[in-house]
Design an enzyme around this catalytic site. Structure first.
Site, PDB file in Angstrom:
ATOM      1  N   GLU A 282       0.871  -1.196  -0.200  1.00  0.00           N
ATOM      2  CA  GLU A 282      -0.045   0.053   0.099  1.00  0.00           C
ATOM      3  C   GLU A 282       0.703   1.269  -0.089  1.00  0.00           C
ATOM      4  OE1 GLU A 282      -2.242  -0.766   3.535  1.00  0.00           O
ATOM      5  OE2 GLU A 282      -3.420  -1.999   2.589  1.00  0.00           O
TER       6      GLU A 282
ATOM      7  N   ARG B  11      -1.968  19.948  13.509  1.00  0.00           N
ATOM      8  CA  ARG B  11      -1.935  19.123  12.431  1.00  0.00           C
ATOM      9  C   ARG B  11      -3.019  17.826  13.015  1.00  0.00           C
ATOM     10  NH1 ARG B  11       0.513  20.676   8.216  1.00  0.00           N
ATOM     11  NH2 ARG B  11       2.787  21.268   8.555  1.00  0.00           N
TER      12      ARG B  11
ATOM     13  N   GLU C 292       7.663  29.550   0.404  1.00  0.00           N
ATOM     14  CA  GLU C 292       7.278  29.172   1.875  1.00  0.00           C
ATOM     15  C   GLU C 292       7.905  29.766   2.862  1.00  0.00           C
ATOM     16  OE1 GLU C 292       4.807  26.825   2.559  1.00  0.00           O
ATOM     17  OE2 GLU C 292       4.459  26.308   0.554  1.00  0.00           O
TER      18      GLU C 292
ATOM     19  N   GLU D 189       5.018  31.687   5.263  1.00  0.00           N
ATOM     20  CA  GLU D 189       5.206  31.265   6.734  1.00  0.00           C
ATOM     21  C   GLU D 189       5.633  32.225   7.664  1.00  0.00           C
ATOM     22  OE1 GLU D 189       5.636  27.013   7.509  1.00  0.00           O
ATOM     23  OE2 GLU D 189       4.304  26.611   5.691  1.00  0.00           O
TER      24      GLU D 189
ATOM     25  N   SER E 268       8.840   8.858   5.094  1.00  0.00           N
ATOM     26  CA  SER E 268       8.080   7.376   5.718  1.00  0.00           C
ATOM     27  C   SER E 268       8.420   6.347   4.654  1.00  0.00           C
ATOM     28  CB  SER E 268       6.799   7.718   5.887  1.00  0.00           C
ATOM     29  OG  SER E 268       6.705   8.624   6.959  1.00  0.00           O
TER      30      SER E 268
ATOM     31  N   GLU F  66      -5.176  29.372   2.675  1.00  0.00           N
ATOM     32  CA  GLU F  66      -6.142  30.024   3.563  1.00  0.00           C
ATOM     33  C   GLU F  66      -6.775  28.969   4.572  1.00  0.00           C
ATOM     34  OE1 GLU F  66      -9.806  28.361   0.413  1.00  0.00           O
ATOM     35  OE2 GLU F  66      -9.028  30.241  -0.012  1.00  0.00           O
TER      36      GLU F  66
END
Length: 181
Positions: free
Chosen positions: A38, A64, A92, A96, A113, A140
Site C-alpha cells: 500500500e 496537525r 514558503e 510562513e 516515511s 487559506e
C-alpha cells in the site's frame, strides 16, 4: 551482491487527492513470492531552517489534524508541479514567516516515511533574512504562529514533544552539529 528489489507486477489506483494519491501494488519479492504494498504517492516537499542575524531559528506552531495536536515545526511546504524546490523554499519562507533571504543553501534530501510513502523533503538553510513589507499570504486553511527560538530552546522543545516531527528534529540536530550553533 544480493538484490532486494521488489518488481511491480500490477498497480491498482485507489484514490487521487489534491495532495496525495494511494495505490496498491502487487509485487514479486526477491525470493519469487508475491506480496501487496500500500503506497502513498506525494509530489515532494521542501523544509527550511531560517536563521536570524541573532542566531535564532524561525519556527511555526500549527495544528496537525493527522496527529490531533499542535506542534512546532520548521517552515515547510509541498512542491507545486514543475516547481524548482529552491523556489518552493523561498515561497514558503515568505508565506510562513514574512521573511525573504539573500542566502539560501540546499543541505540535503531525505525520505519521510519510506515504508509506505514516496515523499522526499529537500532541506534548505536560509540566512541573511529580511522582512518583507507585504508578504504573500499562506494557504487559506493554514493557521500558524511564528516563533523565534535558540538552538537550546529548540532542543528543549524536542525533549518535551512540542517539536514532534522528524524533519524538524533532524533540522535541529543539523543546526547544532553541522552549523555549530
Amino acid at each position: 551482491m544480493k538484490s532486494y528489489e521488489e518488481k511491480t507486477i500490477a498497480t491498482n489506483s485507489i484514490y487521487e487527492g489534491k495532495i496525495i494519491s494511494l495505490q496498491v501494488d502487487d509485487v514479486e519479492l526477491p525470493d519469487g513470492n508475491h506480496a501487496k504494498r500500500e503506497l502513498v504517492k506525494h509530489p515532494g516537499a521542501v523544509a527550511l531552517i531560517p536563521i536570524t542575524d541573532e542566531g535564532k531559528i524561525i519556527v511555526v506552531k500549527q495544528y496537525r489534524k493527522a496527529i490531533e495536536r499542535a506542534i512546532v515545526e520548521i517552515p515547510a511546504g509541498r512542491i507545486e508541479p514543475n516547481e524548482d524546490p529552491k523556489l518552493t523554499a523561498i515561497r514558503e519562507l515568505e508565506e510562513e514567516t514574512g521573511y525573504g533571504t539573500h542566502d539560501i543553501t540546499y543541505l540535503q534530501s531525505f525520505a519521510t516515511s519510506p515504508g509506505f510513502a514516496d515523499e522526499i523533503i529537500h532541506l534548505y538553510v536560509a540566512k541573511d533574512l529580511y522582512k518583507i513589507e507585504d508578504p504573500a499570504e499562506g494557504d487559506e486553511d493554514e493557521f500558524i504562529e511564528r516563533l523565534e527560538v535558540s538552538i537550546e530552546e529548540a532542543e528543549k522543545m524536542v525533549a518535551t514533544g512540542e517539536i514532534y516531527d522528524a524533519k524538524t528534529a533532524f533540522a535541529i540536530l543539523y543546526v547544532k552539529h553541522q552549523l555549530n550553533m
